[in-house]
Scaffold this active site. Sequence first.
Site, mmCIF file in Angstrom:
data_model
loop_
_atom_site.group_PDB
_atom_site.id
_atom_site.type_symbol
_atom_site.label_atom_id
_atom_site.label_comp_id
_atom_site.label_asym_id
_atom_site.label_seq_id
_atom_site.Cartn_x
_atom_site.Cartn_y
_atom_site.Cartn_z
ATOM 1 N N HIS A 147 0.834 -1.200 0.000
ATOM 2 C CA HIS A 147 0.000 0.000 0.000
ATOM 3 C C HIS A 147 0.873 1.256 0.000
ATOM 4 O O HIS A 147 1.903 1.310 0.671
ATOM 5 C CB HIS A 147 -0.892 0.035 1.248
ATOM 6 C CG HIS A 147 -2.102 -0.835 1.153
ATOM 7 N ND1 HIS A 147 -3.109 -0.604 0.244
ATOM 8 C CD2 HIS A 147 -2.467 -1.945 1.855
ATOM 9 C CE1 HIS A 147 -4.058 -1.519 0.396
ATOM 10 N NE2 HIS A 147 -3.683 -2.350 1.368
ATOM 11 N N CYS A 216 0.221 1.777 -5.540
ATOM 12 C CA CYS A 216 -0.827 2.534 -6.221
ATOM 13 C C CYS A 216 -0.357 3.932 -6.613
ATOM 14 O O CYS A 216 0.491 4.528 -5.966
ATOM 15 C CB CYS A 216 -2.061 2.641 -5.330
ATOM 16 S SG CYS A 216 -2.934 1.089 -5.093
ATOM 17 N N ARG A 225 -0.446 2.390 -11.459
ATOM 18 C CA ARG A 225 0.530 1.753 -10.584
ATOM 19 C C ARG A 225 1.900 2.392 -10.798
ATOM 20 O O ARG A 225 2.243 2.810 -11.900
ATOM 21 C CB ARG A 225 0.634 0.245 -10.883
ATOM 22 C CG ARG A 225 -0.619 -0.538 -10.581
ATOM 23 C CD ARG A 225 -0.883 -0.660 -9.089
ATOM 24 N NE ARG A 225 -2.062 -1.481 -8.831
ATOM 25 C CZ ARG A 225 -3.287 -0.993 -8.716
ATOM 26 N NH1 ARG A 225 -3.500 0.314 -8.858
ATOM 27 N NH2 ARG A 225 -4.312 -1.788 -8.464
#
Length: 248
Positions: A147, A216, A225
Amino acid sequence: MSVRVVVRTFSELCITVGALIILFVVYFLFWTGVKAADAAEGEIDTLQSQWAREPLAPAPPPASARTSPAEEPVPSPDQDQDQDQDPDPVPYRAGKPFAMMHIPRFGADWEWPVLENTAVGTLKKGLGHYSGTARPGDTGNFAVAGHRRTYGDPFKDFPELRPGDAVVVNDGTTWFTYRVAKKPYRTVPTDTAVVDPVPRGSGFEDAGRYLTLTTCEPEWGSSHRLIAWAHLDATRPVSEGRPPELSG
């Protein structure tokens, strides 16, 4: 119904909605981070306990990162297939940790567990290994996701990665030091070729020992991405202590 009642009802509704929005923001900015930190710490403890119980296996010979990965010897097709071979490694268990990752660029204390698969629940506890990609140090592409924001923000500073930065992985027996090849690359989520054994767009042309990191983009979205590629630079047995990249 009087205008005063309508205004009061509308005001109360706005206050309630505002409070819910604040709670939602606090949950994503703060509480998911607290939960992720606790979960990651638990996974680290699990790894350390496991490594303390199990004897260290001999580390592979140091990777000659000073030479091209393509220079590794390739067995002849008619080579005797009955020769002794290393047994197949034990498969990683889904959602379970198997390594630790350190990226000095992100801070001296930056360390996160690497778990098997990239399921939603897995990435809440640490970094996720793309199932089917290489293991640390193996020929192929060791691919890992994390993340950028929420759940501990492990890859918050991902855009700061620069060529030559170290990414150090410890699997309990060996320290594997990878070197970032280029600045992060932006692509779409459907571009799965970035985790191929020889990842497309990386600049690598031959089989080798590679690392792919994904997160991300943009920072608070997921429409794209960010990708960073690295190649194996060196290995060091755990018994010899931490590598110099982590000694500062």
